[in-house]
Every structure is written in structure tokens, then in C-alpha cells.
Design a protein around this motif. Structure first.
Motif, short mmCIF file in Angstrom:
data_model
loop_
_atom_site.label_atom_id
_atom_site.label_comp_id
_atom_site.label_asym_id
_atom_site.label_seq_id
_atom_site.Cartn_x
_atom_site.Cartn_y
_atom_site.Cartn_z
N UNK A 1 0.84 -1.19 0.00
CA UNK A 1 0.00 0.00 0.00
C UNK A 1 0.88 1.25 0.00
N UNK A 2 0.32 2.33 -0.52
CA UNK A 2 0.98 3.63 -0.55
C UNK A 2 0.11 4.62 0.21
N UNK A 3 0.73 5.46 1.04
CA UNK A 3 -0.01 6.51 1.75
C UNK A 3 -0.05 7.78 0.91
N UNK A 4 -1.18 8.48 1.03
CA UNK A 4 -1.35 9.80 0.43
C UNK A 4 -1.72 10.78 1.53
N UNK A 5 -1.15 11.99 1.44
CA UNK A 5 -1.44 13.03 2.42
C UNK A 5 -2.71 13.74 1.98
N UNK A 6 -3.79 13.54 2.74
CA UNK A 6 -5.08 14.12 2.41
C UNK A 6 -5.32 15.43 3.15
N UNK A 7 -4.32 15.89 3.89
CA UNK A 7 -4.45 17.10 4.70
C UNK A 7 -4.67 16.72 6.15
N UNK A 8 -5.93 16.60 6.58
CA UNK A 8 -6.18 16.28 8.00
C UNK A 8 -5.87 14.84 8.38
N UNK A 9 -5.65 14.00 7.38
CA UNK A 9 -5.35 12.59 7.65
C UNK A 9 -4.70 11.98 6.40
N UNK A 10 -4.08 10.83 6.55
CA UNK A 10 -3.57 10.13 5.37
C UNK A 10 -4.60 9.12 4.88
N UNK A 11 -4.44 8.70 3.65
CA UNK A 11 -5.26 7.63 3.09
C UNK A 11 -4.35 6.65 2.37
N UNK A 12 -4.62 5.37 2.51
CA UNK A 12 -3.82 4.35 1.84
C UNK A 12 -4.54 3.86 0.59
N UNK A 13 -3.78 3.63 -0.44
CA UNK A 13 -4.27 3.03 -1.69
C UNK A 13 -3.50 1.74 -1.91
N UNK A 14 -4.14 0.79 -2.56
CA UNK A 14 -3.53 -0.50 -2.84
C UNK A 14 -2.58 -0.33 -4.02
N UNK A 15 -1.36 0.11 -3.72
CA UNK A 15 -0.30 0.34 -4.69
C UNK A 15 1.01 -0.04 -4.02
N UNK A 16 1.90 -0.70 -4.72
CA UNK A 16 3.20 -1.05 -4.12
C UNK A 16 3.95 0.21 -3.67
#
Length: 137
Positions: free
Chosen positions: A44-59
Motif C-alpha cells: 500500500x501507498x499513503x497519500x497526504x489528504x491534509x487532515x489525515x492520510x489515506x492508503x491506496x492499494x499500490x506497491x
């Protein structure tokens, strides 16, 4: 590594990567859970969404997670917090899928909306500007 959803056990494991981690604002949702340990997930890869991170199913090079053992009541609370919809998981804010950790299979919440324009978190595997999980013991 991601595996297809498995039946929920009586004491499922949950891997958390954002505001649910120790020292952060939503950790109180895990009150009563057993902290098992930390791990790094490369599926998984994390993305910075501002108030929280979100993970996507990506190496990735790895995201730092904390693994907890929770009961059905705590898991239901986490589902409410993450807007996980059991009957229609793709319509909520997050989906919940099983991933392998060094402690066994654990639920991981994956962010459903598009992350175009959100920066991927490539360095260190934790949400920048917030507590480095390694500093919390």
C-alpha cells in the motif's frame, strides 16, 4: 501483501497508519485494544489528504503501521469512524481489506476516493508532520 477478504475472527487484527496511531487524535477509538507491534507494509501507498492520510492499494517502499487486536465492538466503532460500509464497501470513505503483517492477517482501511492532486508519502512510510511512530517506543 493483500489477500482476499477473510471471515472476521473473534479477535481480529487491525493495522493502522494514520490518526489512529499512538499519540494521535483518534487513538482513543482503540481504547481496550491490545497493541501487538509495529510493521511495514509494502502493498500500500499513503497519500497526504491534509487532515489525515489515506492508503491506496499500490506497491510502495513501505508504510509504517501499528497492529492491534480488537474485538467485534471495537471493529464496529472503527468501521463507523472510517465510514466503512459492510454491504457496499466501495461507497464509503474507506474500504476494509485483509493484509499480511508479521503478526498475521490484519484489516487495513483503504481510501476509496480519487487521490489525484494529493501527494504520495514516499519517505519514511509515515504521515509527515506528525509523530514518528518509532519515537513512541
Amino acid at each position: 501483501m493483500h489477500t482476499p477478504a477473510l471471515a472476521v475472527t473473534r479477535t481480529p487484527l487491525v493495522a493502522v497508519y494514520g490518526t489512529l496511531k499512538r499519540g494521535l487524535r483518534n487513538h482513543h477509538w482503540l481504547e481496550g485494544a491490545d497493541y501487538i507491534g509495529s510493521d511495514t507494509l509494502t502493498g500500500a501507498t499513503l497519500y497526504d489528504l491534509g487532515p489525515c492520510p489515506g492508503a491506496k492499494l499500490e506497491p510502495s517502499n513501505g508504510i509504517e503501521v501499528e497492529v492491534y487486536r480488537v474485538d467485534a465492538r471495537l471493529l464496529a466503532g472503527l468501521d463507523r469512524l472510517e465510514d466503512y460500509r459492510v454491504r457496499r464497501p466501495s461507497t464509503g470513505l474507506y474500504d476494509r481489506t485483509i493484509h499480511r503483517t508479521s503478526y498475521g492477517a490484519a484489516w487495513l482501511y483503504l481510501y476509496n476516493p480519487d487521490v489525484t492532486g494529493c501527494p504520495a508519502i514516499r519517505e519514511g512510510g509515515w504521515w509527515p508532520g506528525h509523530a514518528d511512530p518509532r519515537s513512541l517506543g
